[in-house]
Design a protein around this motif. Structure first.
Motif, mmCIF file in Angstrom:
data_model
loop_
_atom_site.group_PDB
_atom_site.id
_atom_site.type_symbol
_atom_site.label_atom_id
_atom_site.label_comp_id
_atom_site.label_asym_id
_atom_site.label_seq_id
_atom_site.Cartn_x
_atom_site.Cartn_y
_atom_site.Cartn_z
ATOM 1 N N GLU A 61 -33.455 -16.127 -24.375
ATOM 2 C CA GLU A 61 -32.777 -14.842 -24.289
ATOM 3 C C GLU A 61 -32.687 -14.209 -25.683
ATOM 4 O OE1 GLU A 61 -31.775 -13.181 -21.710
ATOM 5 O OE2 GLU A 61 -32.273 -14.723 -20.204
ATOM 6 N N PRO A 62 -33.000 -12.933 -25.797
ATOM 7 C CA PRO A 62 -32.891 -12.263 -27.111
ATOM 8 C C PRO A 62 -31.438 -11.898 -27.419
ATOM 9 C CG PRO A 62 -33.594 -10.704 -25.429
ATOM 10 C CD PRO A 62 -33.513 -12.046 -24.751
ATOM 11 N N VAL A 63 -31.202 -11.616 -28.706
ATOM 12 C CA VAL A 63 -29.916 -11.057 -29.132
ATOM 13 C C VAL A 63 -30.193 -9.665 -29.694
ATOM 14 C CG1 VAL A 63 -28.883 -13.304 -29.568
ATOM 15 C CG2 VAL A 63 -30.122 -12.146 -31.404
ATOM 16 N N GLU A 64 -29.128 -8.913 -29.930
ATOM 17 C CA GLU A 64 -29.296 -7.512 -30.315
ATOM 18 C C GLU A 64 -30.068 -7.345 -31.609
ATOM 19 O OE1 GLU A 64 -25.574 -5.569 -30.412
ATOM 20 O OE2 GLU A 64 -25.175 -5.789 -28.259
ATOM 21 N N THR A 65 -29.950 -8.330 -32.511
ATOM 22 C CA THR A 65 -30.587 -8.175 -33.823
ATOM 23 C C THR A 65 -32.052 -8.573 -33.813
ATOM 24 O OG1 THR A 65 -29.825 -10.397 -34.408
ATOM 25 C CG2 THR A 65 -28.397 -8.531 -35.011
ATOM 26 N N ASP A 66 -32.563 -9.080 -32.696
ATOM 27 C CA ASP A 66 -33.964 -9.497 -32.644
ATOM 28 C C ASP A 66 -34.874 -8.280 -32.666
ATOM 29 O OD1 ASP A 66 -33.351 -12.153 -32.550
ATOM 30 O OD2 ASP A 66 -33.460 -12.319 -30.357
ATOM 31 N N PRO A 67 -36.022 -8.397 -33.312
ATOM 32 C CA PRO A 67 -36.970 -7.281 -33.324
ATOM 33 C C PRO A 67 -37.554 -7.065 -31.927
ATOM 34 C CG PRO A 67 -37.949 -9.222 -34.318
ATOM 35 C CD PRO A 67 -36.497 -9.541 -34.089
ATOM 36 N N PRO A 68 -38.210 -5.915 -31.685
ATOM 37 C CA PRO A 68 -38.689 -5.586 -30.332
ATOM 38 C C PRO A 68 -39.713 -6.576 -29.786
ATOM 39 C CG PRO A 68 -38.669 -3.629 -31.726
ATOM 40 C CD PRO A 68 -38.410 -4.793 -32.637
ATOM 41 N N ASP A 69 -40.534 -7.161 -30.657
ATOM 42 C CA ASP A 69 -41.635 -7.983 -30.163
ATOM 43 C C ASP A 69 -41.355 -9.478 -30.204
ATOM 44 O OD1 ASP A 69 -43.103 -5.678 -29.727
ATOM 45 O OD2 ASP A 69 -43.942 -5.716 -31.763
ATOM 46 N N LYS A 82 -38.249 -11.474 -22.793
ATOM 47 C CA LYS A 82 -37.733 -12.777 -23.216
ATOM 48 C C LYS A 82 -38.767 -13.493 -24.065
ATOM 49 C CE LYS A 82 -34.783 -13.369 -19.162
ATOM 50 N NZ LYS A 82 -34.391 -14.268 -18.040
ATOM 51 N N GLY A 83 -38.229 -14.335 -24.953
ATOM 52 C CA GLY A 83 -39.118 -15.147 -25.747
ATOM 53 C C GLY A 83 -39.708 -16.277 -24.919
ATOM 54 N N LYS A 84 -41.012 -16.544 -25.112
ATOM 55 C CA LYS A 84 -41.700 -17.547 -24.319
ATOM 56 C C LYS A 84 -42.092 -18.731 -25.181
ATOM 57 C CE LYS A 84 -41.660 -15.273 -20.456
ATOM 58 N NZ LYS A 84 -40.953 -15.766 -19.264
ATOM 59 N N LEU A 85 -41.785 -19.926 -24.656
ATOM 60 C CA LEU A 85 -42.202 -21.156 -25.318
ATOM 61 C C LEU A 85 -42.763 -22.088 -24.257
ATOM 62 C CD1 LEU A 85 -42.414 -23.165 -27.653
ATOM 63 C CD2 LEU A 85 -40.052 -23.861 -27.176
ATOM 64 N N VAL A 86 -44.027 -22.436 -24.386
ATOM 65 C CA VAL A 86 -44.686 -23.352 -23.452
ATOM 66 C C VAL A 86 -45.064 -24.608 -24.226
ATOM 67 C CG1 VAL A 86 -46.629 -23.715 -21.902
ATOM 68 C CG2 VAL A 86 -45.545 -21.469 -22.031
ATOM 69 N N LEU A 87 -44.426 -25.713 -23.875
ATOM 70 C CA LEU A 87 -44.721 -26.962 -24.565
ATOM 71 C C LEU A 87 -46.052 -27.513 -24.089
ATOM 72 C CD1 LEU A 87 -41.681 -26.737 -25.188
ATOM 73 C CD2 LEU A 87 -41.564 -29.222 -25.018
ATOM 74 N N LYS A 88 -46.807 -28.055 -25.016
ATOM 75 C CA LYS A 88 -48.084 -28.656 -24.689
ATOM 76 C C LYS A 88 -47.872 -30.023 -24.037
ATOM 77 C CE LYS A 88 -51.091 -25.641 -26.266
ATOM 78 N NZ LYS A 88 -52.093 -25.023 -25.390
ATOM 79 N N GLN A 89 -48.809 -30.377 -23.190
ATOM 80 C CA GLN A 89 -48.784 -31.711 -22.601
ATOM 81 C C GLN A 89 -48.886 -32.755 -23.710
ATOM 82 O OE1 GLN A 89 -47.897 -34.172 -20.187
ATOM 83 N NE2 GLN A 89 -48.578 -32.397 -18.997
ATOM 84 N N GLY A 90 -48.044 -33.753 -23.660
ATOM 85 C CA GLY A 90 -48.027 -34.794 -24.682
ATOM 86 C C GLY A 90 -47.175 -34.443 -25.881
ATOM 87 N N ALA A 91 -46.565 -33.254 -25.868
ATOM 88 C CA ALA A 91 -45.754 -32.838 -27.012
ATOM 89 C C ALA A 91 -44.412 -33.545 -26.984
ATOM 90 C CB ALA A 91 -45.548 -31.339 -26.980
ATOM 91 N N ASN A 92 -44.146 -34.297 -28.034
ATOM 92 C CA ASN A 92 -42.858 -34.970 -28.147
ATOM 93 C C ASN A 92 -42.214 -34.746 -29.506
ATOM 94 O OD1 ASN A 92 -42.727 -36.270 -25.559
ATOM 95 N ND2 ASN A 92 -44.394 -37.571 -26.259
ATOM 96 N N THR A 93 -43.037 -34.519 -30.526
ATOM 97 C CA THR A 93 -42.511 -34.517 -31.887
ATOM 98 C C THR A 93 -42.247 -33.124 -32.430
ATOM 99 O OG1 THR A 93 -44.754 -34.552 -32.790
ATOM 100 C CG2 THR A 93 -43.673 -36.662 -32.430
ATOM 101 N N GLY A 94 -42.732 -32.084 -31.757
ATOM 102 C CA GLY A 94 -42.499 -30.744 -32.268
ATOM 103 C C GLY A 94 -43.476 -30.392 -33.371
#
Length: 733
Positions: free
Chosen positions: A584-592, A701-713
């Motif tokens: 979820e965005p907040v008011e101070t986030d840029p448009p993109d 909304k901001g999108k984050l799709v974790l890769k398969q096998g991703a554990n460590t960031g």
């Protein structure tokens, strides 16, 4: 005066977790020469990191602790990695086995409908046997005398005779058709002087045996021919043939023929008997049973005559009971007793509706009693045969017993009336509910999880319904709801979702799951039901319980004497959790972008941090040299296994001055290196950098799709700021 020495190749290191470990300072006692020239390209290299040790150092951020996802489900949960159907999205399967309590179930017993097979009373009937009275046929035959005086004695002489055929006419005997004589005689009476032994008699085409001479009486003698076993019909022909012997001259032979019958082996008659009236057969009523399905319906008519040594054949009654499939039905074999009538069952059996509403829904008619009608066919037009009956004109008693044979196969029941739907519901888990607040620990405190939501979480339900009848499961619907915070939230339609009756239990072992392997291979098998749980997961309740109701069809069929729907149904709940997350965005986030401020704490930067060059004020000595900046650059080395493709690392001044630098991440295990030029005025005092992650927006909304096998960031292997100065500065004393 004191002269500042040349500052060349100085390396200043700063700690992001503590104060600057060291900065370059000029010695207090240094004596400069009278003239000095400063020419060259000194470089300042600032490595940013919380440890400020090692080269390169490692900083992990935005990792996810996947074990926390299953913690709230308790010890019964099993967590698998799942790479199908999209291997690019990290997906976990939460597998939770459980049992549904089916209660006591239901059973419909044939004992409840025994009355169908009670004998049907039939009033006795009277069958009158016509009597064949003795008949007398008189003949007067002329005998040629050859001129001899009548009455004169002569030597015995044979005289051939061939009189016209005679007829025994019984057509006037009511109902008589034919008979076989069991015992009887044909008596021929002639004068004593006539020897009749040479005469033969043909009875109905059959020659009778030699006669037996009776005792003369009154000048006459009876000659007896046996009729045993001979047939007699309405008009039976008698032919005399042969010769007589006489010892006295006669001109006329007067004789009488008299058939006498004592009893019959069989007699065929066309009686007139009224059809019996059968009482209606009451249909039993059992609560909750709305219809009966029969696999076979037959009725046996056992016809008996009394006296008991008499028997009856040729009776061909017709049975009429359209409600149960008798439509002017005839017996299978009219020569056998009892007479068996089989109902027309159609292709699926005969159904009998016991409930008016259900009958109306099915286009049928409710039945409370079965009306049976028997047409014996004894209307005087059809012959029957009675065996072993005396020729006495007696009346026989015809007793008919009707024995039905109703074979019940299934019953249509109403589950609400039987209380089944009340037992097919419950809650799981029992006791304390699931605690999904553990989802807040996924990012290990790095993210404000209140801003994070899952986008597509489905619950798949697998059931083993092999203990239920197919008809019971066929139209079953499942109602699921989530209960938490004192509220109930529907997971299916109010009337329930359709149910796949062919679903099997979830077999993880068949897809590679072992004690050492938690990667589920291949697609999920077809479930009994799938429902969306995204909203429930995003609510993260600490007291989640799932309420289930197995809603049976309004009517379903069960087999007789078979317990249906008892005990427990084994089940598996499998929840697929793909890590496609919304922020979820907040008011101070840029448009993109949706901005995540998750790195500054890791790197040790904040509003109270000091200038990374160690300056305490704008006029610090080192500022003089920073004025000679020719170029500056920032280099980022990282690994991205979490799947932040398209996300951007923004590096800006903490005070908001100047334009931020941006680095767009790509994924991969191999270390990536990105460099960006820094504006010459970027290090103006105070230079405290701010590091933020910008997630690209999609539908706001901001999108984050974790890769398969991703554990460590994402692992940062180093962030370095390199400043080069170009000096041409001369001082002459």
């Amino acid at each position: 005066m004191k002269i500042h020495p040349v500052l060349c190749g100085a390396i200043v290191l700063f700690s992001a977790c503590s104060d600057m470990l060291s900065i370059f300072e000029l010695p207090e006692t240094f004596e400069p020469p009278q003239t000095i020239a400063i020419i060259g390209e000194p470089a300042y290299s600032v490595n940013l990191g919380p440890l400020n040790k090692g080269d390169p150092y490692t900083l992990e951020f935005l990792g996810f602790d996947m074990s926390s996802l299953g913690e709230g489900f308790g010890d019964g949960i099993k967590v698998y990695d799942y790479d199908y159907p999209n291997p690019d999205i990290k997906t976990l399967l939460l597998h939770y086995p459980l049992d549904f309590d089916m209660g006591d179930g239901t059973s419909v017993s044939t004992d409840d409908f025994d009355a169908f097979n009670d004998p049907i009373p039939v009033p006795p009937l009277t069958l009158a046997i016509p009597k064949i009275e003795p008949l007398s046929i008189s003949l007067s035959l002329s005998i040629p005398t050859g001129g001899l005086p009548v009455g004169s004695t002569i030597p015995p002489v044979s005289i051939p005779l061939s009189p016209p055929a005679q007829t025994v006419d019984l057509s006037a005997v009511a109902g008589f058709e034919k008979a076989t004589i069991k015992s009887g005689d044909l008596l021929v009476t002639v004068p004593d002087e006539v020897d009749f032994s040479g005469m033969g008699i043909i009875w109905a085409g059959v020659s009778l045996g030699a006669p037996t001479k009776g005792t003369p009486s009154g000048g006459k003698t009876e000659w007896r021919y046996s009729l045993n076993g001979q047939s007699i019909v309405q008009k039976t022909a008698i032919q005399l043939t042969g010769s007589i012997r006489v010892s006295k001259v006669i001109d006329t032979l007067a004789l009488t023929l008299q058939p006498t019958i004592a009893d019959f082996s069989s007699i065929t008659i066309k009686p007139q008997v009224a059809n019996p009236t059968l009482s209606p057969v009451a249909v039993p009523s059992v609560s909750g049973v709305e219809a009966l399905i029969f696999s076979k319906i037959s009725i046996a008519l056992d016809c008996a005559l009394s006296p008991s040594d008499t028997t009856l054949t040729g009776l061909e009654p017709v049975l009429d009971a359209p409600t149960i499939g008798f439509n002017r039905a005839r017996p299978q074999d009219s020569t056998k007793n009892p007479l068996i009538f089989e109902a027309d069952m159609g292709q699926t059996g005969r159904i009998l509706y016991l409930d008016s509403q259900y009958a109306a829904e099915q286009g049928g008619t409710m039945c409370t009693a079965l009306d049976l009608a028997v047409d014996l066919g004894l209307d005087g037009t059809k012959p029957v045969t009675v065996q072993n009956v005396a020729n006495s004109g007696q009346s026989l008693t015809l007793t008919i017993s009707a024995q039905p044979d109703f074979v019940l196969s299934k019953a249509v029941v109403n589950p609400d009336v039987l209380g089944l739907n009340d037992s097919l519901q419950g809650d799981f888990p029992e006791g304390a509910g699931f605690d999904l607040s553990s989802i807040n620990n996924l990012a290990e405190g790095m993210l404000d999880m209140s801003r994070v939501s899952f986008t597509a979480i489905n619950l798949h339900l697998y059931l083993d319904t092999s203990d239920l009848s197919p008809d019971m499961v066929k139209n079953m619907r499942m109602i699921l709801s989530a209960q938490y915070g004192g509220q109930t939230y529907a997971l299916t339609e109010p009337e329930g979702d359709a149910f796949n009756p062919d679903a099997q239990l979830f077999d993880a072992a068949a897809h590679g799951i072992t004690a050492d392997n938690t990667v589920y291979e291949g697609p999920l098998p077809p479930p009994a039901l799938t429902t969306n749980m995204t909203e429930t997961f995003n609510a993260r309740p600490a007291d989640l319980s799932l309420h289930y109701e197995m809603k049976l069809a309004d009517h379903f069929t069960v087999a007789f004497d078979e317990k249906t729907g008892t005990g427990a149904i084994s089940a598996d709940i499998v929840i697929a959790v793909p890590f496609a997350l919304d922020f979820e965005p907040v008011e101070t986030d840029p448009p993109d972008f949706v901005i995540l401020d998750i790195l500054n704490d890791k790197l040790g930067f904040g509003a109270d941090s000091q200038d990374i060059f160690g300056r305490s004020e704008p006029d610090s000595p080192i500022s003089d040299y920073l004025d000679f900046i020719d170029s500056s650059s920032l280099t980022l080395r990282y690994n991205n296994t979490v799947g932040l493709d398209g996300a951007t690392l923004f590096i800006a001044r903490m005070d908001g001055q100047g334009e931020p630098l941006s680095f767009t991440f790509t994924s991969g295990q191999t270390p990536q290196t990105l460099s960006r030029a820094i504006a010459p005025d970027f290090p103006d005092y105070p230079f405290v950098p701010s590091f933020t992650i910008g997630l690209p927006r999609e539908n706001g909304k901001g999108k984050l799709v974790l890769k398969q096998g991703a554990n460590t960031g994402i692992v940062l292997k180093g962030i370095e700021i390199l400043i080069k100065t170009a000096l041409d500065y001369r001082i002459t004393l």
